[in-house]
Design a protein around this motif. Sequence first.
Motif, PDB file in Angstrom:
ATOM      1  N   ASP A 172       0.861  -1.184   0.000  1.00 21.13           N
ATOM      2  CA  ASP A 172       0.000   0.000   0.000  1.00 21.13           C
ATOM      3  C   ASP A 172       0.894   1.229   0.000  1.00 21.13           C
ATOM      4  OD1 ASP A 172      -2.032   1.780   0.177  1.00 21.13           O
ATOM      5  OD2 ASP A 172      -2.824   1.078   2.087  1.00 21.13           O
ATOM      6  N   GLU A 173       0.872   1.984  -1.093  1.00 19.50           N
ATOM      7  CA  GLU A 173       1.722   3.157  -1.279  1.00 19.50           C
ATOM      8  C   GLU A 173       3.202   2.778  -1.209  1.00 19.50           C
ATOM      9  OE1 GLU A 173       0.952   5.847  -2.499  1.00 19.50           O
ATOM     10  OE2 GLU A 173      -1.215   5.876  -2.251  1.00 19.50           O
ATOM     11  N   LEU A 174       3.727   2.381  -2.323  1.00 25.92           N
ATOM     12  CA  LEU A 174       5.081   1.867  -2.462  1.00 25.92           C
ATOM     13  C   LEU A 174       6.134   2.787  -1.862  1.00 25.92           C
ATOM     14  CD1 LEU A 174       7.120  -0.118  -3.763  1.00 25.92           C
ATOM     15  CD2 LEU A 174       6.925   1.231  -5.851  1.00 25.92           C
ATOM     16  N   THR A 175       6.987   2.203  -1.011  1.00 25.65           N
ATOM     17  CA  THR A 175       8.157   2.857  -0.413  1.00 25.65           C
ATOM     18  C   THR A 175       7.832   4.234   0.169  1.00 25.65           C
ATOM     19  OG1 THR A 175       8.872   3.837  -2.523  1.00 25.65           O
ATOM     20  CG2 THR A 175       9.712   1.653  -1.988  1.00 25.65           C
ATOM     21  N   ALA A 176       6.708   4.337   0.861  1.00 25.47           N
ATOM     22  CA  ALA A 176       6.343   5.612   1.490  1.00 25.47           C
ATOM     23  C   ALA A 176       6.859   5.701   2.920  1.00 25.47           C
ATOM     24  CB  ALA A 176       4.824   5.773   1.481  1.00 25.47           C
ATOM     25  N   VAL A 177       7.810   4.820   3.264  1.00 25.12           N
ATOM     26  CA  VAL A 177       8.296   4.719   4.630  1.00 25.12           C
ATOM     27  C   VAL A 177       9.669   5.369   4.770  1.00 25.12           C
ATOM     28  CG1 VAL A 177       8.987   3.114   6.445  1.00 25.12           C
ATOM     29  CG2 VAL A 177       7.032   2.579   4.982  1.00 25.12           C
ATOM     30  N   GLY A 178       9.895   6.074   5.900  1.00 26.99           N
ATOM     31  CA  GLY A 178      11.236   6.525   6.236  1.00 26.99           C
ATOM     32  C   GLY A 178      11.693   7.748   5.461  1.00 26.99           C
ATOM     33  N   ASP A 179      12.981   8.033   5.633  1.00 25.65           N
ATOM     34  CA  ASP A 179      13.568   9.193   4.990  1.00 25.65           C
ATOM     35  C   ASP A 179      13.949   8.873   3.544  1.00 25.65           C
ATOM     36  OD1 ASP A 179      15.840   7.598   5.212  1.00 25.65           O
ATOM     37  OD2 ASP A 179      16.590   8.666   6.959  1.00 25.65           O
ATOM     38  N   ALA A 180      14.542   9.853   2.861  1.00 22.95           N
ATOM     39  CA  ALA A 180      14.850   9.689   1.431  1.00 22.95           C
ATOM     40  C   ALA A 180      15.802   8.526   1.190  1.00 22.95           C
ATOM     41  CB  ALA A 180      15.447  10.984   0.882  1.00 22.95           C
ATOM     42  N   SER A 181      16.807   8.378   2.054  1.00 26.54           N
ATOM     43  CA  SER A 181      17.781   7.299   1.894  1.00 26.54           C
ATOM     44  C   SER A 181      17.112   5.934   2.017  1.00 26.54           C
ATOM     45  CB  SER A 181      18.888   7.432   2.945  1.00 26.54           C
ATOM     46  OG  SER A 181      19.777   6.347   2.874  1.00 26.54           O
ATOM     47  N   PHE A 182      16.219   5.800   3.012  1.00 28.65           N
ATOM     48  CA  PHE A 182      15.532   4.523   3.203  1.00 28.65           C
ATOM     49  C   PHE A 182      14.586   4.229   2.050  1.00 28.65           C
ATOM     50  CE2 PHE A 182      12.292   1.678   4.914  1.00 28.65           C
ATOM     51  CZ  PHE A 182      13.080   0.720   5.531  1.00 28.65           C
ATOM     52  N   ARG A 183      13.903   5.256   1.545  1.00 31.24           N
ATOM     53  CA  ARG A 183      12.991   5.055   0.419  1.00 31.24           C
ATOM     54  C   ARG A 183      13.743   4.604  -0.826  1.00 31.24           C
ATOM     55  NH1 ARG A 183      10.592   9.761   2.549  1.00 31.24           N
ATOM     56  NH2 ARG A 183      11.517  11.066   0.922  1.00 31.24           N
ATOM     57  N   GLN A 184      14.934   5.168  -1.040  1.00 30.65           N
ATOM     58  CA  GLN A 184      15.741   4.750  -2.192  1.00 30.65           C
ATOM     59  C   GLN A 184      16.170   3.295  -2.057  1.00 30.65           C
ATOM     60  OE1 GLN A 184      18.969   7.559  -2.400  1.00 30.65           O
ATOM     61  NE2 GLN A 184      17.647   9.274  -2.999  1.00 30.65           N
ATOM     62  N   LYS A 185      16.559   2.897  -0.855  1.00 29.57           N
ATOM     63  CA  LYS A 185      16.939   1.505  -0.616  1.00 29.57           C
ATOM     64  C   LYS A 185      15.739   0.582  -0.836  1.00 29.57           C
ATOM     65  CE  LYS A 185      17.947   0.483   3.633  1.00 29.57           C
ATOM     66  NZ  LYS A 185      18.739   0.333   4.893  1.00 29.57           N
ATOM     67  N   SER A 186      14.575   0.998  -0.350  1.00 27.54           N
ATOM     68  CA  SER A 186      13.364   0.206  -0.527  1.00 27.54           C
ATOM     69  C   SER A 186      13.017   0.071  -2.002  1.00 27.54           C
ATOM     70  CB  SER A 186      12.195   0.856   0.227  1.00 27.54           C
ATOM     71  OG  SER A 186      12.485   0.965   1.606  1.00 27.54           O
ATOM     72  N   GLN A 187      13.212   1.145  -2.738  1.00 29.00           N
ATOM     73  CA  GLN A 187      12.930   1.132  -4.174  1.00 29.00           C
ATOM     74  C   GLN A 187      13.814   0.112  -4.897  1.00 29.00           C
ATOM     75  OE1 GLN A 187      10.487   2.138  -6.685  1.00 29.00           O
ATOM     76  NE2 GLN A 187      10.725   4.137  -5.760  1.00 29.00           N
ATOM     77  N   ARG A 188      15.093   0.067  -4.513  1.00 30.68           N
ATOM     78  CA  ARG A 188      16.015  -0.888  -5.139  1.00 30.68           C
ATOM     79  C   ARG A 188      15.597  -2.328  -4.855  1.00 30.68           C
ATOM     80  NH1 ARG A 188      19.926   2.717  -3.102  1.00 30.68           N
ATOM     81  NH2 ARG A 188      20.425   1.259  -1.403  1.00 30.68           N
ATOM     82  N   VAL A 189      15.249  -2.604  -3.613  1.00 26.78           N
ATOM     83  CA  VAL A 189      14.843  -3.957  -3.245  1.00 26.78           C
ATOM     84  C   VAL A 189      13.543  -4.327  -3.938  1.00 26.78           C
ATOM     85  CG1 VAL A 189      14.134  -5.445  -1.335  1.00 26.78           C
ATOM     86  CG2 VAL A 189      16.042  -3.868  -1.046  1.00 26.78           C
ATOM     87  N   PHE A 190      12.643  -3.364  -4.044  1.00 30.76           N
ATOM     88  CA  PHE A 190      11.383  -3.610  -4.748  1.00 30.76           C
ATOM     89  C   PHE A 190      11.642  -4.032  -6.188  1.00 30.76           C
ATOM     90  CE2 PHE A 190       8.244  -1.835  -7.697  1.00 30.76           C
ATOM     91  CZ  PHE A 190       7.114  -2.528  -7.315  1.00 30.76           C
ATOM     92  N   LEU A 191      12.550  -3.345  -6.861  1.00 31.77           N
ATOM     93  CA  LEU A 191      12.868  -3.688  -8.246  1.00 31.77           C
ATOM     94  C   LEU A 191      13.464  -5.088  -8.350  1.00 31.77           C
ATOM     95  CD1 LEU A 191      14.321  -0.265  -9.469  1.00 31.77           C
ATOM     96  CD2 LEU A 191      12.081  -1.253  -9.989  1.00 31.77           C
ATOM     97  N   GLU A 192      14.250  -5.486  -7.338  1.00 34.73           N
ATOM     98  CA  GLU A 192      14.785  -6.838  -7.328  1.00 34.73           C
ATOM     99  C   GLU A 192      13.664  -7.867  -7.155  1.00 34.73           C
ATOM    100  OE1 GLU A 192      17.579  -6.891  -4.167  1.00 34.73           O
ATOM    101  OE2 GLU A 192      18.963  -5.468  -5.113  1.00 34.73           O
ATOM    102  N   ARG A 193      12.707  -7.561  -6.294  1.00 31.69           N
ATOM    103  CA  ARG A 193      11.603  -8.492  -6.041  1.00 31.69           C
ATOM    104  C   ARG A 193      10.745  -8.694  -7.286  1.00 31.69           C
ATOM    105  NH1 ARG A 193      14.318  -9.271  -2.362  1.00 31.69           N
ATOM    106  NH2 ARG A 193      13.840  -9.349  -0.135  1.00 31.69           N
ATOM    107  N   LYS A 194      10.675  -7.693  -8.133  1.00 26.80           N
ATOM    108  CA  LYS A 194       9.844  -7.799  -9.336  1.00 26.80           C
ATOM    109  C   LYS A 194      10.249  -8.982 -10.208  1.00 26.80           C
ATOM    110  CE  LYS A 194       8.379  -4.576 -11.899  1.00 26.80           C
ATOM    111  NZ  LYS A 194       8.268  -3.429 -12.831  1.00 26.80           N
ATOM    112  N   SER A 195      11.521  -9.341 -10.179  1.00 30.22           N
ATOM    113  CA  SER A 195      12.003 -10.405 -11.052  1.00 30.22           C
ATOM    114  C   SER A 195      11.719 -11.800 -10.505  1.00 30.22           C
ATOM    115  CB  SER A 195      13.512 -10.248 -11.283  1.00 30.22           C
ATOM    116  OG  SER A 195      14.216 -10.380 -10.054  1.00 30.22           O
ATOM    117  N   THR A 196      11.367 -11.882  -9.215  1.00 31.72           N
ATOM    118  CA  THR A 196      11.188 -13.201  -8.603  1.00 31.72           C
ATOM    119  C   THR A 196       9.833 -13.394  -7.924  1.00 31.72           C
ATOM    120  OG1 THR A 196      12.231 -12.406  -6.552  1.00 31.72           O
ATOM    121  CG2 THR A 196      13.664 -13.452  -8.188  1.00 31.72           C
TER     122      THR A 196
END
Length: 250
Positions: A172-196
């Motif tokens: 619910d509301e992708l990577t809306a958690v934490g500060d900018a650094s944490f959101r960027q990290k979450s975004q990267r992991v999300f993109l990795e999850r898309k493949s699996t």
Amino acid sequence: MSDIAIKVDKVSKVYRLYDRQRDRLKDALNLTKKQCYREHFALDKLDFEIKKGETVGIIGTNGSGKSTILKIITGVLNPTDGEVIVDGRISALLELGAGFNMEYTGIENVYLNGTMIGFTKEEIDERLQDILDFADIGDFVNQPVKTYSSGMAAKLAFGLSMAIGFDFYLIDELTAVGDASFRQKSQRVFLERKSTSTLLVVSHQIATIKQHCDVAGVLDRGRIIFFDQIAEAVKYYDAICKQPNTPLYV
């Protein structure tokens, strides 16, 4: 279920609305034969499938039923009619941290929640450092969660879900958690999850849906009015926003 990760089969959720509190009591105690409530269909015969490996977006205005269908898919709510079939283990990133015991430490909550979603202590042991590295809340992991800010609790919950492998992620509301650094990290992991994994993303940010999703469903007043290509889904959503009081049911 072959290639189907989630099947939503004619799902409805109906709430009883009472004008007066005493009417609710009468109905609960079966003291009257007269119907003293109005039925509100939060969801009305929703019917759609999500294929394994897809990233699906759900869009709709406030009150369209987005949160309700997410909670039914995860088992937080039961449907009034219909059923949801999930083929695999699901992680729900909704109200992050809502399931934590406030008196337990962060570490204790990791083990408690990990066990509740089906992992053994040994499996959690193997993933613990990844969870803590992802959450990045320092020594607070050894403190009671009641001492955390809401952002810290959410980061720990997000870290738990991201570090453990699931078949299906509901966000619910992708990577809306934490500060900018944490959101960027979450975004990267999300993109990795898309493949699996299979992902269902609910967002008010149309740019997010366009960027990450393969197909999208549009909810309007508890009904799916479109479920297919992103560009066409956005057209339906825009039409709803421009004419909020005009149902676009098909």
